[in-house]
Design a protein around this motif. Structure first.
Motif, PDB file in Angstrom:
ATOM      1  N   VAL A 402       0.685  -1.215  -0.061  1.00 30.44           N
ATOM      2  CA  VAL A 402       0.059   0.052   0.086  1.00 30.44           C
ATOM      3  C   VAL A 402       1.028   1.340   0.028  1.00 30.44           C
ATOM      4  O   VAL A 402       1.759   1.511   0.835  1.00 30.44           O
ATOM      5  N   GLU A 414      -0.391   3.091   7.288  1.00 25.69           N
ATOM      6  CA  GLU A 414      -0.437   1.974   6.717  1.00 25.69           C
ATOM      7  C   GLU A 414       0.361   1.857   5.197  1.00 25.69           C
ATOM      8  O   GLU A 414      -0.012   1.000   4.575  1.00 25.69           O
ATOM      9  N   TYR A 417       4.522  -0.340   0.957  1.00 29.22           N
ATOM     10  CA  TYR A 417       4.951  -0.244  -0.158  1.00 29.22           C
ATOM     11  C   TYR A 417       6.760  -0.760  -0.102  1.00 29.22           C
ATOM     12  O   TYR A 417       7.013  -0.471   0.739  1.00 29.22           O
TER      13      TYR A 417
END
Length: 438
Positions: A402, A414, A417
């Motif tokens: 993400v 969050e 990546y």
């Protein structure tokens, strides 16, 4: 019909003209290359050396249809080495490599950054050594793209022409099975001797006590053995093997201990597990960390029953597996196909470029990703750079990562990546790690 033919003719002329001045570059960095694929701070030099290993069994002189000879024939086994190394700043000179391609007849120019016979860059500490071992068939230039890139980051890289396994000397698979692991360790010892020899350009330049081995396909087969995995009795006695028990030197319980100078192994598509060269027991003898790299559709070395099975089985060490989803056997390793290879060979029965290209992935894209992860791995295990861990602690599927950054470029909670990959570029990959005893 005439208009169609004329259009096709014009297109063909355009294709020929547009490629007439093209170069076979091995140093290309795509805009979407991950962070550590970039070339390092050093200029690069390259030299060629020849060595020979005395009193080796001459596999080509053995006839399995006859009785075992009282004394196995021996010879001095020749090996040609290409050596890339950090060079002094501003080095100038020839920057092309004259290499034969898969047909064994066509010689091409490979364009890179390394300067032929450049003066080595002095260093307060000797550079770590990285050995590279090609596939069957191949040659010392097949992974030149990786060798040059790694050398620019402060390593001495030695790539081996394995006799009987090159495009021009392909002779017997049995010779490859027997000699590949031997060649690799012999060259390690030769480089150690050169480093101690005041007359050698490698004198004091390379620290062979801090070495890594990179192998592709059959080079990976040898690398797995030199990481500790002995061959099974079934493999030694197989008709696919080498006659008169000449493979027994690599058998579990008979092979030498892992050379203490080797600190890690990187194996691209290592061949052998899918042919029962190892088993669950022998894989547990691997005693140094390994990074395995493969395509999920590898139809030569196998994936689930091949490379992935090796990764799962070497459970006495920390290890990682990088997978290119839907890629085949050349995943990440081999250089982009030279333009001269785009021709059908009647002798080979296929287009020569098929030896290099992948049906799904672009070679340069695969190479850039491999350069990134190889750099991370070598810096971690040879340069002990703890910061490299952040590039290895990844969500297993790149597609699940993400991207979540705030307006200042700081990662949100969050954000998951893959580090080192720009937004929208970590796609179609898996990276999985297991620790010792897992």
């Amino acid at each position: 019909m005439f208009a169609h033919r004329f259009t096709l003719f014009c297109f063909t002329l355009f294709f020929v003209w547009s490629n007439a001045g093209a170069e076979n570059r091995i140093d290309t960095q795509r805009p979407d290359a991950p962070e550590l694929a970039a070339y390092g701070a050093f200029d690069v030099g390259v030299q060629t050396l020849n060595v020979s290993n005395p009193q080796q069994i001459d596999i080509l002189q053995l006839d399995p249809s006859k009785d075992e000879p009282a004394n196995l024939p021996r010879y001095e086994r020749p090996l040609t080495l290409e050596i890339w190394y950090p060079a002094i700043k501003g080095s100038t000179g020839k920057t092309t490599l004259d290499a034969y391609i898969r047909d064994g007849k066509t010689q091409v120019e490979l364009h890179g950054k390394a300067v032929r016979d450049a003066k080595p860059a002095p260093s307060a500490q000797a550079y770590p050594l990285v050995l590279i071992s090609h596939g069957y068939p191949g040659n010392r230039y097949l992974l030149a793209n990786l060798a040059e890139n790694v050398a620019s980051k402060g390593f001495v890289v030695v790539s081996i022409d394995h006799t009987d396994s090159t495009y021009r000397s392909k002779a017997a698979f049995a010779s490859t099975l027997v000699n590949r692991p031997v060649d690799q360790i012999f060259v390690l010892e030769q480089i150690a001797q050169m480093s101690a020899d005041s007359s050698s350009f490698l004198h004091g330049l390379v620290n062979t006590n801090n070495s890594a081995l990179i192998g592709y396909s059959m080079g990976g087969y040898g690398a797995v053995i030199n990481a500790g995995a002995g061959l099974t009795e079934q493999a030694v006695n197989s008709r696919l093997g080498s006659p008169f028990g000449t493979l027994a030197r690599h058998q579990t319980g008979k092979k030498p201990a892992v050379d203490s100078r080797l600190k890690t192994v990187i194996a691209f598509a290592p061949w052998g597990m899918n042919y029962a060269m190892w088993n669950a027991e022998s894989l547990q003898d691997v005693s140094i960390p390994m990074l395995l790299i493969a395509g999920s559709q590898d139809d030569v070395s196998g994936y689930e029953n091949g490379v992935r099975a090796i990764w799962q089985g070497i459970n006495k060490v920390d290890r990682s597996l990088l997978t290119y989803d839907n890629a085949n056997h050349s995943a990440g390793a081999v250089m982009p196909a030279p333009q001269e290879s785009y021709v059908f060979s009647q002798e080979l029965g296929f287009n020569v470029s098929e030896h290099y290209i992948d049906a799904v992935w672009d070679n340069t894209r695969m190479n850039n990703i491999a350069q990134h992860f190889v750099t991370v791995w070598l810096n971690k295990y040879l340069k002990h750079d703890a910061d490299m861990n952040r590039y290895l602690e990844l969500v297993p599927s790149s597609n699940d990562g993400v991207w979540a950054m705030d307006e200042t470029g700081k990662a949100k909670a969050e954000h998951s990546y893959w580090p080192g990959f720009a937004k929208r570029t970590a796609k179609g990959l898996h990276f999985e790690s297991l620790i010792k005893d897992q």
